[in-house]
Design a protein around this motif. Structure first.
Motif, PDB file in Angstrom:
ATOM      1  N   LEU A 113       0.802  -1.221   0.000  1.00  0.00           N
ATOM      2  CA  LEU A 113       0.000   0.000   0.000  1.00  0.00           C
ATOM      3  C   LEU A 113       0.839   1.278   0.000  1.00  0.00           C
ATOM      4  N   PRO A 114       1.900   1.393   0.789  1.00  0.00           N
ATOM      5  CA  PRO A 114       2.698   2.632   0.747  1.00  0.00           C
ATOM      6  C   PRO A 114       3.214   2.961  -0.655  1.00  0.00           C
ATOM      7  N   LEU A 115       3.705   1.945  -1.363  1.00  0.00           N
ATOM      8  CA  LEU A 115       4.175   2.173  -2.724  1.00  0.00           C
ATOM      9  C   LEU A 115       3.037   2.631  -3.623  1.00  0.00           C
ATOM     10  N   LEU A 116       1.874   2.001  -3.461  1.00  0.00           N
ATOM     11  CA  LEU A 116       0.715   2.384  -4.268  1.00  0.00           C
ATOM     12  C   LEU A 116       0.309   3.825  -3.992  1.00  0.00           C
ATOM     13  N   MET A 117       0.280   4.226  -2.725  1.00  0.00           N
ATOM     14  CA  MET A 117      -0.137   5.582  -2.389  1.00  0.00           C
ATOM     15  C   MET A 117       0.838   6.615  -2.957  1.00  0.00           C
ATOM     16  N   ASN A 118       2.106   6.336  -2.883  1.00  0.00           N
ATOM     17  CA  ASN A 118       3.093   7.258  -3.451  1.00  0.00           C
ATOM     18  C   ASN A 118       2.925   7.381  -4.964  1.00  0.00           C
ATOM     19  N   ARG A 119       2.678   6.255  -5.614  1.00  0.00           N
ATOM     20  CA  ARG A 119       2.463   6.301  -7.065  1.00  0.00           C
ATOM     21  C   ARG A 119       1.202   7.095  -7.405  1.00  0.00           C
ATOM     22  N   MET A 120       0.168   6.951  -6.596  1.00  0.00           N
ATOM     23  CA  MET A 120      -1.074   7.692  -6.833  1.00  0.00           C
ATOM     24  C   MET A 120      -0.854   9.188  -6.683  1.00  0.00           C
ATOM     25  N   LEU A 121      -0.060   9.591  -5.691  1.00  0.00           N
ATOM     26  CA  LEU A 121       0.218  11.021  -5.505  1.00  0.00           C
ATOM     27  C   LEU A 121       1.058  11.574  -6.653  1.00  0.00           C
ATOM     28  N   VAL A 122       2.053  10.811  -7.081  1.00  0.00           N
ATOM     29  CA  VAL A 122       2.876  11.251  -8.214  1.00  0.00           C
ATOM     30  C   VAL A 122       2.024  11.400  -9.458  1.00  0.00           C
ATOM     31  N   SER A 123       1.132  10.447  -9.688  1.00  0.00           N
ATOM     32  CA  SER A 123       0.258  10.502 -10.859  1.00  0.00           C
ATOM     33  C   SER A 123      -0.673  11.706 -10.782  1.00  0.00           C
TER      34      SER A 123
END
Length: 260
Positions: A113-123
């Motif tokens: 989840l942490p990796l996913l959340m960071n990717r979502m913010l970058v996107s």
């Protein structure tokens, strides 16, 4: 007369027999009769005692049968209850297996989840930069708030993910709404106070306060372009009035870039 003599001859022997029988009866020992009567009495008492025992055993047998019937019914009820419990235990064991699988999946999701959340913010950050330039400061502040929540160890994982979902929901809502608001933009190197009109993500247009200039955002050129005042001045002013609620809703004319 002759018959009368015949009867006399017959009766005489009978009378003699009765006298002889009586005399013989007086000579019989009465102890035999007493013993016989005693045996008969004892037999009757034994029969009565036997009858009482039979009655007692019969009553006892009936009582035991009733107890057996009650216990048999109780056993049947317990067997049915036990069968129900076995089915419930089997269902709970299946639920435990499902829960164990879910826990394992949650553990995997929690790790990813942490990796996913960071990717979502970058996107989302990239999306705002490439999107129409409306409420840029507000939208970027919202992204920064979500990023700070992710980096804060006191914020739970659920709350971090909720902040990102709120961010995405808010951005998604912009595509279904229209609004007008005052803004300051740079036109030909000069800052001008304008009235902005946003129609979803289809059109973003402006008009100066004095209505001398009307323009729109060109998503391909990534810049503001001026529109023909004679063609769009009145249409954009009416559209701004509709979006502001100053006049009744009506069909509005705005410049859009047609998809190829």
């Amino acid at each position: 007369m002759k018959n009368r003599r015949l009867y006399s001859k017959v009766l005489l022997p009978l009378a003699s027999l009765l006298v002889i029988g009586t005399a013989q009866a007086q000579d019989v020992d009465t102890s035999v009769i007493d013993r016989a009567q005693s045996v008969i009495g004892e037999t009757n008492e034994a029969a009565a005692a036997s009858q009482e025992e039979i009655t007692r055993l019969s009553n006892s047998s009936s009582s035991l049968f009733e107890e057996f019937k009650v216990e048999s019914d109780n056993l049947e009820a317990l067997l049915v209850l036990n069968a129900n419990w076995r089915r419930q235990i089997a269902a709970q064991e299946n639920d435990l297996e499902t829960i164990a699988e879910s826990i394992a999946e949650v553990r995997n999701v929690t790790q990813e989840l942490p990796l996913l959340m960071n990717r979502m913010l970058v996107s989302m950050d990239q999306f705002v930069d490439l999107d129409m330039p409306f409420h840029l400061e507000e939208r970027r502040n919202r992204i920064e708030f979500a990023r700070n929540a992710i980096d804060n160890p006191n914020v739970s994982t659920a709350e971090r993910f909720r902040q990102i979902l709120v961010l995405y929901q808010t951005e998604n809502a912009y595509g279904r709404t229209r609004e007008t608001y005052p803004a300051t933009i740079t036109i030909d190197g000069v800052e001008r106070d304008v009235d902005m009109l946003r129609v979803g993500r289809v059109a973003l247009v402006y008009q100066t306060k004095d209505r001398s200039q009307t323009g729109a955002w060109d998503p391909e050129a990534r810049q503001w372009v001026q529109l023909d005042a004679a063609e769009y001045r009145t249409a954009i002013r009416d559209a701004i009035s509709v979006a502001s609620g100053l006049i009744a809703p009506e069909i509005i004319e705005v410049p859009i870039v047609a998809p190829e």
